[in-house]
Design a protein around this motif. Sequence first.
Motif, PDB file in Angstrom:
ATOM      1  N   PHE A   1       0.756  -1.277   0.026  1.00 40.55           N
ATOM      2  CA  PHE A   1      -0.077   0.078  -0.049  1.00 40.55           C
ATOM      3  C   PHE A   1       0.919   1.344   0.071  1.00 40.55           C
ATOM      4  CE2 PHE A   1      -2.679  -3.264   1.105  1.00 40.55           C
ATOM      5  CZ  PHE A   1      -3.989  -3.188   0.256  1.00 40.55           C
ATOM      6  N   ALA A   2       2.267   1.102   0.186  1.00 41.68           N
ATOM      7  CA  ALA A   2       2.996   2.131   0.090  1.00 41.68           C
ATOM      8  C   ALA A   2       3.429   2.490  -1.499  1.00 41.68           C
ATOM      9  CB  ALA A   2       4.545   2.101   0.935  1.00 41.68           C
ATOM     10  N   TYR A   3       3.237   1.462  -2.187  1.00 44.84           N
ATOM     11  CA  TYR A   3       3.310   1.458  -3.761  1.00 44.84           C
ATOM     12  C   TYR A   3       2.041   1.687  -4.320  1.00 44.84           C
ATOM     13  CZ  TYR A   3       7.815  -0.545  -2.008  1.00 44.84           C
ATOM     14  OH  TYR A   3       9.006  -1.071  -1.406  1.00 44.84           O
ATOM     15  N   MET A   4       1.035   1.684  -3.718  1.00 46.60           N
ATOM     16  CA  MET A   4      -0.290   1.491  -4.429  1.00 46.60           C
ATOM     17  C   MET A   4      -0.412   2.928  -5.186  1.00 46.60           C
ATOM     18  SD  MET A   4      -2.703  -0.850  -5.316  1.00 46.60           S
ATOM     19  CE  MET A   4      -2.228  -1.954  -4.040  1.00 46.60           C
ATOM     20  N   PRO A   5      -0.077   4.045  -4.772  1.00 51.31           N
ATOM     21  CA  PRO A   5      -0.502   5.311  -5.223  1.00 51.31           C
ATOM     22  C   PRO A   5       0.311   5.372  -6.437  1.00 51.31           C
ATOM     23  CG  PRO A   5       0.189   5.624  -2.933  1.00 51.31           C
ATOM     24  CD  PRO A   5       0.385   4.166  -3.260  1.00 51.31           C
ATOM     25  N   LEU A   6       1.274   4.770  -6.734  1.00 46.18           N
ATOM     26  CA  LEU A   6       2.057   4.928  -8.155  1.00 46.18           C
ATOM     27  C   LEU A   6       1.398   4.092  -9.218  1.00 46.18           C
ATOM     28  CD1 LEU A   6       5.836   4.534  -6.672  1.00 46.18           C
ATOM     29  CD2 LEU A   6       4.130   6.618  -7.092  1.00 46.18           C
ATOM     30  N   GLU A   7       0.830   2.839  -8.629  1.00 47.39           N
ATOM     31  CA  GLU A   7      -0.134   2.142  -9.622  1.00 47.39           C
ATOM     32  C   GLU A   7      -1.170   2.648  -9.947  1.00 47.39           C
ATOM     33  OE1 GLU A   7      -2.253  -2.023  -8.837  1.00 47.39           O
ATOM     34  OE2 GLU A   7      -0.297  -2.050  -8.504  1.00 47.39           O
ATOM     35  N   HIS A   8      -2.024   3.738  -9.205  1.00 49.30           N
ATOM     36  CA  HIS A   8      -2.866   4.518  -9.671  1.00 49.30           C
ATOM     37  C   HIS A   8      -2.708   5.480 -10.249  1.00 49.30           C
ATOM     38  CE1 HIS A   8      -5.061   2.617  -5.844  1.00 49.30           C
ATOM     39  NE2 HIS A   8      -5.215   2.077  -6.819  1.00 49.30           N
ATOM     40  N   ALA A   9      -1.559   5.774 -10.916  1.00 48.23           N
ATOM     41  CA  ALA A   9      -1.055   7.089 -11.510  1.00 48.23           C
ATOM     42  C   ALA A   9      -1.249   7.055 -13.239  1.00 48.23           C
ATOM     43  CB  ALA A   9       0.642   7.147 -11.423  1.00 48.23           C
ATOM     44  N   GLU A  10      -1.747   8.017 -13.698  1.00 45.86           N
ATOM     45  CA  GLU A  10      -1.779   7.961 -15.078  1.00 45.86           C
ATOM     46  C   GLU A  10      -0.673   8.723 -15.588  1.00 45.86           C
ATOM     47  OE1 GLU A  10      -6.642   8.041 -16.139  1.00 45.86           O
ATOM     48  OE2 GLU A  10      -5.685   9.685 -15.625  1.00 45.86           O
TER      49      GLU A  10
END
Length: 194
Positions: free
Chosen positions: A112-121
Amino acid sequence: MANPPPDAMAVLEFWFDPAHQKQWYAINPQFDASIRERFATQLALAGAGKLGNWAATPSGWLALLIVLDQFSRNLYREDARAWEHDSHAQQLALWGIEEGFDRQLPPIQRVFAYMPLEHAEDIRLQQRCVALFEALCDEAPLEEHDRYAGFLDYARRHRAVIAHFGRFPHRNAVLARRSTAQEQAYLAQPGAGF
């Protein structure tokens, strides 16, 4: 290492409660309602930049990321506000990763520390995300390798969509963006979107 504020600990205790882990990627109005009841105030404060003190510790940083990146999606399904804090969460994630905060967390919390990057366009953030998940998968306990390989696969699938379209087509309708013919064909496929 100092402990994060009690409100930040409450976020982590709630999110990582084994009873809640099956709800992470599910659509469950009752689960969303429980997040709204307990944490809507924290999301409003985080969105206004008033919980920056949480990021003083790795655990507090992670709690703030979960509030901005995950709880926003639970509270605002099918609403543009679901992605309102993505830029903030992505910047915060990159900062904490540079500080080495992610390396101080257990493997499941690093997801979940990396999830914001996975959500990036943004393809650069997607590439960074996949590299982080590759490293996490390599370091995961052997008995949990398949679980972390699944997280890596999901990150690669997100990257592939951004590499192809430059954005997530499944967000178009909610964000009042016109879908291209190619995006419409993609969205018509079973299981398209995230």
